[in-house]
Design an enzyme around this catalytic site. Sequence first.
Site, PDB file in Angstrom:
ATOM      1  N   ASP A 155       0.953  -1.282  -0.199  1.00  0.00           N
ATOM      2  CA  ASP A 155       0.054  -0.003   0.003  1.00  0.00           C
ATOM      3  C   ASP A 155       0.867   1.290  -0.047  1.00  0.00           C
ATOM      4  O   ASP A 155       2.177   1.127   0.116  1.00  0.00           O
ATOM      5  CB  ASP A 155      -0.741  -0.033   1.303  1.00  0.00           C
ATOM      6  N   ASP A 216     -10.175   2.208  -3.943  1.00  0.00           N
ATOM      7  CA  ASP A 216     -10.645   1.261  -3.203  1.00  0.00           C
ATOM      8  C   ASP A 216     -12.086   0.911  -3.624  1.00  0.00           C
ATOM      9  O   ASP A 216     -12.746   1.848  -3.686  1.00  0.00           O
ATOM     10  CB  ASP A 216     -10.897   0.976  -1.691  1.00  0.00           C
TER      11      ASP A 216
END
Length: 409
Positions: A155, A216
């Site tokens: 990430d 996301d």
Amino acid sequence: MKVIISLCLFIGAVSALNNGLALTPPMGWLSWERFRCNVDCVNDPHNCISENLILEMADIMVNEGYKDAGYVYVNIDACWMANYTDENGGMVPDPKRFPNGPKYLADKIHAMGMKFGMYQDFGHITCLGYPGAEFHLEQYAYQFASWEIDLLKFDGCNSVPRDGDTGYPVMEFFLNKTGRQILYSCEWPLYQLFKQEYINYTAVAAGCNTWRAYHDIQDSWDSVKETLDFWGNNSGNFASLTGPGSFSDPDMLIVGDFGLSYDQQRVQMGMWAMLSAPMHMSVDLRNIDPKSKALLQNRNVIALNQDPLGYTARRLLVYTAPRNQGIFNVWKKVLYQQGSYALAFVNYSDQGTPNTYTTTLGQLGLTNASGYNVTEIFSGMTVGQFRPQDEFKATVNPEGIYLVKCVTM
Ligand SMILES: *[C@@H]1O[C@H](CO)[C@@H](O)[C@H](O)[C@H]1NC(C)=O
Ligand SMILES: *[C@@H]1O[C@H](CO)[C@@H](O)[C@H](O)[C@H]1NC(C)=O
Ligand SMILES: *[C@@H]1O[C@H](CO)[C@@H](O)[C@H](O)[C@H]1NC(C)=O
Ligand SMILES: *[C@@H]1O[C@H](CO)[C@@H](O)[C@H](O)[C@H]1NC(C)=O
Ligand SMILES: *[C@@H]1O[C@H](CO)[C@@H](O)[C@H](O)[C@H]1NC(C)=O
Ligand SMILES: *[C@@H]1O[C@H](CO)[C@@H](O)[C@H](O)[C@H]1NC(C)=O
Ligand SMILES: *[C@@H]1O[C@H](CO)[C@@H](O)[C@H](O)[C@H]1NC(C)=O
């Protein structure tokens, strides 16, 4: 950062990620969308991020057909860590939720014939406030390798976005150096998108096996639609850079969760196959509707996803109906078999009854005069044989998909 920059000059000599992995889009299960950062094993022992949850999912994948269908990566997302590092700065799994540690999980999952994935963040702390990998890239690459993981989701929270260009390749360099084949799942372009910075997709595609290009996914139709719109826009022509070893990633499958109707689930499943997207299910497999389960295991749709060419479908046209009643999208995927294509017709309108779009294959660029044998992909049923000039009708449910394969005859 000095260390990172000097290493990067060295890495500049390497032109492409060549780790032998993700030759077709990876398939598996990933905890994030469905289970988030639930660390409360006291009040919610069945749903907290824990060794038990991961092993329960892995068991079901083996025993209920998911593994055989191709879903082999079992991935823990965020929140597996304790909020401290060891005396050497190393990562520590939460001792209550992962009492036997990651290597134990890896061994169990490998014994089932599957693969094991974990999560870290390029910044100094992760998105959820746990210790991040910045300044520990080499150490953590070796730590992950010692746990025998097979995939790293990396990430980008709490890092300087431009550092993605230098940081992500450095982590890849260290993963490679460990000698263990670890599929590298990056969020490099996403953090540059957030900051509206220039994204060098050529570098991204050369540096990662899968790369999250957009926000996301959430458990909603709006989220699926918006994500598809991003791929349809194909800004920067990133779709041209996908193929064996490197796939753009529109994020997890939410098929079987709470937010999508059955037709909308078919759209996500069918379109993720059209996009050659990684297919990581994020759903409670203990508790899934049989129709969603069948959809996730549909062999024809999976075969479309796993087509060896690894082509990302392009949106050909966006057709707005008279009086703005609805929008039709037509998408086209080039298939490995010479001269063959898949077409997806998607209607985003929620109004009324199924609608029929009339066209010819020729209008959609399928011009081989010998004609095409057309098969509906979800059902495997033959639709018929069509020459380029023949009328071709696609009937699409509201917020639904019509998905066909066209093979030259
Ligand atoms: C490391 O990179 C080299 C050069 O691209 C490649 O040949 C090798 O397979 C890679 N090894 C691993 C473990 O990824
Ligand atoms: C971890 O500890 C730090 C420092 O005490 C704190 O700022 C952070 O919020 C903690 N993170 C979590 C997830 O509890
Ligand atoms: C993008 O990255 C590639 C590969 O690393 C490099 O060759 C190229 O110069 C970069 N382009 C720009 C505009 O930075
Ligand atoms: C796609 O492009 C249109 C037109 O430029 C724009 O309005 C829309 O926001 C874009 N969608 C995404 C998800 O980037
Ligand atoms: C999409 O479906 C809606 C509802 O059935 C319909 O009104 C609309 O015309 C359709 N869109 C197109 C472009 O056909
Ligand atoms: C069309 O494809 C179907 C399904 O693959 C196959 O059974 C059938 O024989 C094909 N027909 C022709 C004319 O090629
Ligand atoms: C048309 O399809 C036939 C049958 O697959 C193939 O032999 C032929 O080469 C194709 N023609 C062109 C122009 O691609």
